[in-house]
Design a protein around this motif. Structure first.
Motif, PDB file in Angstrom:
ATOM      1  N   ARG A   1     -40.931  43.681  56.671  1.00 18.51           N
ATOM      2  CA  ARG A   1     -41.844  44.067  57.614  1.00 18.51           C
ATOM      3  C   ARG A   1     -41.277  45.377  58.447  1.00 18.51           C
ATOM      4  N   LEU A   2     -41.022  46.635  57.620  1.00 18.24           N
ATOM      5  CA  LEU A   2     -40.572  47.776  58.216  1.00 18.24           C
ATOM      6  C   LEU A   2     -41.607  48.229  59.101  1.00 18.24           C
ATOM      7  N   SER A   3     -41.417  48.739  60.338  1.00 17.75           N
ATOM      8  CA  SER A   3     -42.277  49.232  61.313  1.00 17.75           C
ATOM      9  C   SER A   3     -43.003  50.555  60.737  1.00 17.75           C
ATOM     10  N   PRO A   4     -44.113  50.778  61.138  1.00 18.40           N
ATOM     11  CA  PRO A   4     -44.669  52.209  60.348  1.00 18.40           C
ATOM     12  C   PRO A   4     -43.841  53.083  61.105  1.00 18.40           C
ATOM     13  N   TRP A   5     -44.156  54.605  60.418  1.00 15.92           N
ATOM     14  CA  TRP A   5     -43.826  55.533  61.112  1.00 15.92           C
ATOM     15  C   TRP A   5     -44.888  56.465  61.410  1.00 15.92           C
ATOM     16  N   TYR A   6     -44.907  56.740  62.962  1.00 18.70           N
ATOM     17  CA  TYR A   6     -46.127  57.661  63.430  1.00 18.70           C
ATOM     18  C   TYR A   6     -45.668  58.793  63.623  1.00 18.70           C
ATOM     19  N   PHE A   7     -46.113  59.700  62.633  1.00 13.27           N
ATOM     20  CA  PHE A   7     -46.075  61.230  62.823  1.00 13.27           C
ATOM     21  C   PHE A   7     -46.701  61.714  64.291  1.00 13.27           C
ATOM     22  N   GLN A   8     -47.604  60.917  64.499  1.00 13.68           N
ATOM     23  CA  GLN A   8     -48.438  61.485  65.758  1.00 13.68           C
ATOM     24  C   GLN A   8     -48.485  60.658  66.818  1.00 13.68           C
ATOM     25  N   GLY A   9     -48.498  61.131  68.097  1.00 12.38           N
ATOM     26  CA  GLY A   9     -48.507  60.312  69.182  1.00 12.38           C
ATOM     27  C   GLY A   9     -49.286  60.759  70.246  1.00 12.38           C
ATOM     28  N   ARG A  10     -49.001  60.239  71.636  1.00 16.96           N
ATOM     29  CA  ARG A  10     -49.891  61.077  72.534  1.00 16.96           C
ATOM     30  C   ARG A  10     -49.485  62.438  73.148  1.00 16.96           C
ATOM     31  N   LEU A  11     -48.187  62.775  72.639  1.00 22.34           N
ATOM     32  CA  LEU A  11     -47.644  64.095  72.832  1.00 22.34           C
ATOM     33  C   LEU A  11     -48.050  65.109  71.835  1.00 22.34           C
ATOM     34  N   TYR A  12     -48.027  66.379  71.960  1.00 26.55           N
ATOM     35  CA  TYR A  12     -47.889  67.229  70.916  1.00 26.55           C
ATOM     36  C   TYR A  12     -46.729  67.293  70.055  1.00 26.55           C
TER      37      TYR A  12
ATOM     38  N   THR B   1     -42.454  68.753  65.286  1.00 24.61           N
ATOM     39  CA  THR B   1     -41.899  68.250  63.884  1.00 24.61           C
ATOM     40  C   THR B   1     -41.476  66.696  63.984  1.00 24.61           C
ATOM     41  N   SER B   2     -42.152  66.183  63.031  1.00 26.38           N
ATOM     42  CA  SER B   2     -41.908  64.746  62.918  1.00 26.38           C
ATOM     43  C   SER B   2     -41.475  64.324  61.392  1.00 26.38           C
ATOM     44  N   LYS B   3     -40.033  63.787  61.151  1.00 30.71           N
ATOM     45  CA  LYS B   3     -39.601  63.724  59.914  1.00 30.71           C
ATOM     46  C   LYS B   3     -38.950  62.357  59.631  1.00 30.71           C
ATOM     47  N   ILE B   4     -39.414  61.555  58.428  1.00 31.45           N
ATOM     48  CA  ILE B   4     -38.742  60.498  58.108  1.00 31.45           C
ATOM     49  C   ILE B   4     -38.246  60.527  56.937  1.00 31.45           C
ATOM     50  N   ALA B   5     -36.941  60.007  56.526  1.00 30.93           N
ATOM     51  CA  ALA B   5     -36.229  60.000  55.350  1.00 30.93           C
ATOM     52  C   ALA B   5     -35.675  58.725  55.097  1.00 30.93           C
ATOM     53  N   VAL B   6     -35.908  57.897  53.948  1.00 28.26           N
ATOM     54  CA  VAL B   6     -35.650  56.795  53.371  1.00 28.26           C
ATOM     55  C   VAL B   6     -34.684  56.829  52.168  1.00 28.26           C
ATOM     56  N   ARG B   7     -33.480  56.256  52.318  1.00 31.44           N
ATOM     57  CA  ARG B   7     -32.708  56.136  51.231  1.00 31.44           C
ATOM     58  C   ARG B   7     -32.401  54.941  50.626  1.00 31.44           C
ATOM     59  N   LEU B   8     -32.454  54.675  49.328  1.00 28.18           N
ATOM     60  CA  LEU B   8     -32.433  53.672  48.678  1.00 28.18           C
ATOM     61  C   LEU B   8     -31.454  53.367  47.657  1.00 28.18           C
TER      62      LEU B   8
ATOM     63  N   TYR C   1     -35.951  59.847  49.852  1.00 27.05           N
ATOM     64  CA  TYR C   1     -37.042  60.313  49.922  1.00 27.05           C
ATOM     65  C   TYR C   1     -37.565  60.895  51.345  1.00 27.05           C
ATOM     66  N   THR C   2     -38.232  62.040  51.492  1.00 29.38           N
ATOM     67  CA  THR C   2     -38.209  62.440  52.695  1.00 29.38           C
ATOM     68  C   THR C   2     -39.775  63.040  53.122  1.00 29.38           C
ATOM     69  N   TRP C   3     -40.384  62.697  54.141  1.00 24.82           N
ATOM     70  CA  TRP C   3     -41.436  63.139  54.609  1.00 24.82           C
ATOM     71  C   TRP C   3     -41.522  63.868  55.883  1.00 24.82           C
ATOM     72  N   THR C   4     -42.303  65.114  55.873  1.00 22.78           N
ATOM     73  CA  THR C   4     -42.196  66.042  56.966  1.00 22.78           C
ATOM     74  C   THR C   4     -43.655  66.504  57.586  1.00 22.78           C
ATOM     75  N   LEU C   5     -43.978  66.349  58.590  1.00 26.39           N
ATOM     76  CA  LEU C   5     -45.390  66.965  59.131  1.00 26.39           C
ATOM     77  C   LEU C   5     -44.884  67.773  60.271  1.00 26.39           C
ATOM     78  N   SER C   6     -45.528  68.957  60.591  1.00 27.30           N
ATOM     79  CA  SER C   6     -45.367  69.765  61.716  1.00 27.30           C
ATOM     80  C   SER C   6     -46.680  70.161  62.293  1.00 27.30           C
ATOM     81  N   ASN C   7     -46.429  70.558  63.717  1.00 24.89           N
ATOM     82  CA  ASN C   7     -47.710  71.116  64.506  1.00 24.89           C
ATOM     83  C   ASN C   7     -48.608  69.989  64.523  1.00 24.89           C
ATOM     84  N   ILE C   8     -48.368  68.869  65.004  1.00 22.19           N
ATOM     85  CA  ILE C   8     -49.496  67.586  64.869  1.00 22.19           C
ATOM     86  C   ILE C   8     -50.040  67.859  66.583  1.00 22.19           C
ATOM     87  N   PRO C   9     -51.593  67.747  66.519  1.00 24.42           N
ATOM     88  CA  PRO C   9     -51.845  67.773  67.587  1.00 24.42           C
ATOM     89  C   PRO C   9     -51.641  66.200  68.484  1.00 24.42           C
ATOM     90  N   PRO C  10     -51.935  65.904  69.463  1.00 24.78           N
ATOM     91  CA  PRO C  10     -51.811  64.645  70.205  1.00 24.78           C
ATOM     92  C   PRO C  10     -52.954  63.877  70.014  1.00 24.78           C
TER      93      PRO C  10
END
Length: 262
Positions: A103-114, A117-124, A165-174
């Protein structure tokens, strides 16, 4: 920014969050933060937090500004930043040593603030298989950057490499709560990373939860509310007092739930 390092013994999750306070109104939004964790499986360590003033001076969060509170089956490590003002930056980081392979917690790129950059990397480690599902993430950003490297802990086996593995999102509205909105998290840009299995030449282990196990977890989580049926019935009678038609009663119940529960 998050980094998840997975091996057969544990999952190490490192996270850093930095927020720029732009206005006086932003002080209340970011002055207090919380780290949510499962006390049964998670151990929070290497916690650091500070306010960076406009002149570059760092003001550390003191121990007496950190406390824990219970949130259902989880706990929250809550802390307040010192001397937050418009123009400063608040920053915190921590490490979570976890045993929650299922049960890994979800990674929320988006939140209540603008979000800039939001980046999550997973090494296996070698032998792990995974599945990634997305919500509200454009298809062109769903494919990760992939990096292979030698596992220095096992240099004798060239096949036992580490893959990141790396996922990146940028300029995400709240995301802001709106009337008649369902669960707020359903609207966020989200990555759900699931470890499926691990195997080597001699062993195989599955981490996928079966429908029967999932149903049991759901029933356990609902027990707290189901056991209070008498209280729910009493509240229902209070809300619908004086109303005779089913339609009026239904409207009253709907209005109460929509306005009273966040």
């Amino acid at each position: 920014e998050g980094f998840i390092d997975v091996n057969t013994d544990r999952i190490k999750i490192e996270r850093v969050r930095r927020i720029k306070v732009l206005t006086e109104a932003g002080i209340e939004e970011v002055g207090e933060q919380a780290i949510v964790f499962d006390p049964e499986y998670d151990k929070i360590k290497d916690f650091e937090a500070h306010t960076i003033m406009p002149d570059g001076k760092k003001l550390k969060v003191k121990d007496d500004a950190v406390f824990e509170r219970v949130s259902g089956d989880y706990k929250e490590q809550v802390f307040s930043f010192p001397q937050v003002s418009a123009g400063c930056i608040v920053e915190f980081k921590y490490t979570n040593i976890s045993k929650r392979f299922r049960r890994l917690s979800p990674w929320y790129f988006q939140g209540r603030l603008y979000t800039l950059t939001s980046k999550i990397a997973v090494r296996l480690e070698y032998g792990f298989d995974y599945n990634a599902s997305f919500r509200n993430v454009p298809r062109q950003f769903q494919q990760p950057e992939k990096k292979n490297q030698v596992n220095i802990n096992d240099p004798s086996n060239p096949m036992a490499e580490l893959v990141t593995y790396t996922w990146t999102l940028s300029n995400i509205p709240p995301i802001k709560s709106e009337p008649y909105m369902a669960a707020e998290n359903d609207y966020r840009a989200t990555l759900r990373f699931q470890i499926v299995s691990w195997q080597n030449e001699y062993n195989f282990m599955s981490f996928v939860t079966t429908w029967e196990e999932l149903g049991g977890e759901l029933l356990n989580s609902l027990d707290e509310y189901m056991s209070k049926k008498d209280e729910v019935a009493k509240l229902t009678r209070e809300i619908t007092a004086g109303l005779t038609s089913p339609k009026e009663q239904s409207r009253a119940l709907y209005k109460y739930v929509a306005s009273q529960f966040e």
